[in-house]
Write an enzyme that holds these catalytic residues in place. Structure first.
Site, PDB file in Angstrom:
ATOM      1  N   THR A 100      64.180   2.667  71.300  1.00 24.21           N
ATOM      2  CA  THR A 100      63.669   2.670  69.925  1.00 24.21           C
ATOM      3  C   THR A 100      62.155   2.803  69.828  1.00 24.21           C
ATOM      4  O   THR A 100      61.633   3.169  68.782  1.00 24.21           O
ATOM      5  CB  THR A 100      64.083   1.381  69.186  1.00 24.21           C
ATOM      6  OG1 THR A 100      63.518   0.240  69.849  1.00 24.21           O
ATOM      7  CG2 THR A 100      65.599   1.256  69.140  1.00 24.21           C
ATOM      8  N   ASP A 101      61.419   2.513  70.916  1.00 21.88           N
ATOM      9  CA  ASP A 101      59.963   2.508  70.806  1.00 21.88           C
ATOM     10  C   ASP A 101      59.409   3.857  70.366  1.00 21.88           C
ATOM     11  O   ASP A 101      58.474   3.923  69.564  1.00 21.88           O
ATOM     12  CB  ASP A 101      59.327   2.119  72.143  1.00 21.88           C
ATOM     13  CG  ASP A 101      59.445   0.638  72.439  1.00 21.88           C
ATOM     14  OD1 ASP A 101      59.989  -0.096  71.593  1.00 21.88           O
ATOM     15  OD2 ASP A 101      58.991   0.208  73.516  1.00 21.88           O
ATOM     16  N   THR A 110      67.246   0.485  75.180  1.00 19.80           N
ATOM     17  CA  THR A 110      67.809  -0.861  75.080  1.00 19.80           C
ATOM     18  C   THR A 110      69.321  -0.848  74.944  1.00 19.80           C
ATOM     19  O   THR A 110      70.006  -1.757  75.412  1.00 19.80           O
ATOM     20  CB  THR A 110      67.181  -1.605  73.884  1.00 19.80           C
ATOM     21  OG1 THR A 110      65.768  -1.672  74.070  1.00 19.80           O
ATOM     22  CG2 THR A 110      67.725  -3.016  73.752  1.00 19.80           C
ATOM     23  N   SER A 169      62.084   4.289  76.425  1.00 26.20           N
ATOM     24  CA  SER A 169      61.616   5.409  75.611  1.00 26.20           C
ATOM     25  C   SER A 169      60.136   5.701  75.824  1.00 26.20           C
ATOM     26  O   SER A 169      59.671   6.809  75.538  1.00 26.20           O
ATOM     27  CB  SER A 169      61.901   5.168  74.134  1.00 26.20           C
ATOM     28  OG  SER A 169      61.225   4.025  73.660  1.00 26.20           O
TER      29      SER A 169
END
Length: 329
Positions: free
Chosen positions: A87-88, A13, A55
């Site tokens: 971030t996932d 992101t 990710s």
């Protein structure tokens, strides 16, 4: 003279932009130049884009590339390394990198919850703080860190706690390791000793290890249909302190009797597994007696990664058990 920092990117992101309506964020190759300009005065940066992907698309071979570039940068004089990442699965990448990172210099992972095009984008501040952490004297020897929203977290403790908030990451137990300040980290607690590492780098693909969730009326009948390729190991996301239904025990005992390692984590967000509180059928005492391994404070997702990494390195049952004891709760 400012310190040298190697900036590696896998995208996420932090390098995405939204459409005109403020939705549909996608990778944007122009976001990197704008982001780098915001931290130009913090260090002498060398930037390498390894990929620009979400990710959920990160694979072990990407982490091999990260380790190769990061080691070369530090051996060439860089004070530290920053990796930008979606971030996932950021916590999983940080955990895996910690298994293999063998330099004193910090390897700092960061990202963003808001795209670069958002008026409230958090990427610039997170990247600035990550660069500061990468050059912080107190960060040396701590291994892989996750820096987000002004805080530094140990890779072995960090979890993504929110799917929306900019303060997306938390550490269990005890909270973040430090606040990130201009010249150094302000430690909030004494760093824990690093767990034993693995040599080299992760394989191009890990052995397949199913992750099954325990719950009401779950007897793991799916195990009856697993092909041999999916019977290298098993991780259970157990209820309570690491419990399963009594109806699941015959299948788990059969799997353990075959020599298949079974690791049991705790589904609640804090507290981890136990070894002695309960002794009813399907409890942690029953599972341990059958030969299962408790994941301690590791959530099921990272417990699975640790088991996969150990299996890829040829670890036997005793070594697997010893590795998880480092996370005992």
């Amino acid at each position: 003279m400012t310190a040298a920092v190697a900036l590696l990117s896998l995208g996420g992101t932090i390098f995405m932009a939204q459409d005109a309506a403020g939705g549909g964020a996608r990778p944007d190759d122009t976001a990197g130049e704008r982001l780098l300009a915001t931290v130009a005065g913090e260090a002498t940066l060398t930037s390498t884009a390894l990929a620009n992907i979400s990710s959920s698309d990160v694979r072990p071979h990407h982490l091999r590339d990260v380790l190769e570039h990061a080691r070369a940068a530090v051996d060439g004089g860089a004070a530290g390394v920053v990796l930008t990442h979606g971030t996932d699965t950021l916590e999983e990448t940080a955990f895996l990198l910690e298994r293999y990172w063998d330099r004193e210099a910090p390897l700092v992972v960061t990202g963003a919850m808001r795209p670069a095009s958002d008026v409230g984008a958090d990427g610039p501040a997170n990247l600035r703080d990550a660069v500061r952490a990468a050059t912080a004297p107190s960060a040396r020897g701590l291994g892989v860190l996750v820096v987000f929203d002004g805080h530094a977290h140990l890779a072995d403790r960090v979890t993504k706690a929110s799917s929306r908030a900019v303060s997306a990451f938390a550490s269990e137990p005890g909270g973040p390791l430090a606040l990130v300040e201009r010249q150094d980290l302000r430690l909030l607690q004494r760093p824990l000793p690093r767990a034993a590492q693995l040599p080299g780098a992760p394989p191009h693909r890990f052995p397949a290890v199913p992750l099954l969730a325990a719950g009401l009326d779950e007897d793991f009948a799916l195990l009856d249909h697993l092909p041999p390729a999916l019977r290298r190991g098993l991780v259970i996301d157990g209820v309570g302190m690491g419990h399963v239904s009594p109806a699941a025990m015959p299948r788990l005992r059969a799997l353990l009797a075959e020599g298949v390692p079974v690791v049991v984590a705790a589904r609640p967000a804090s507290g981890g597994t136990s070894t002695h509180h309960y002794a009813y059928p399907g409890s942690e005492v029953d599972l341990l007696a059958a030969g299962a391994v408790m994941a301690g404070l590791l959530p099921a997702t990272t417990a699975r990664l640790l088991l996969q990494a150990l299996l890829a390195d040829g670890a036997d049952g005793a070594r697997i058990r010893a590795a998880f004891e480092a996370y005992a709760s």
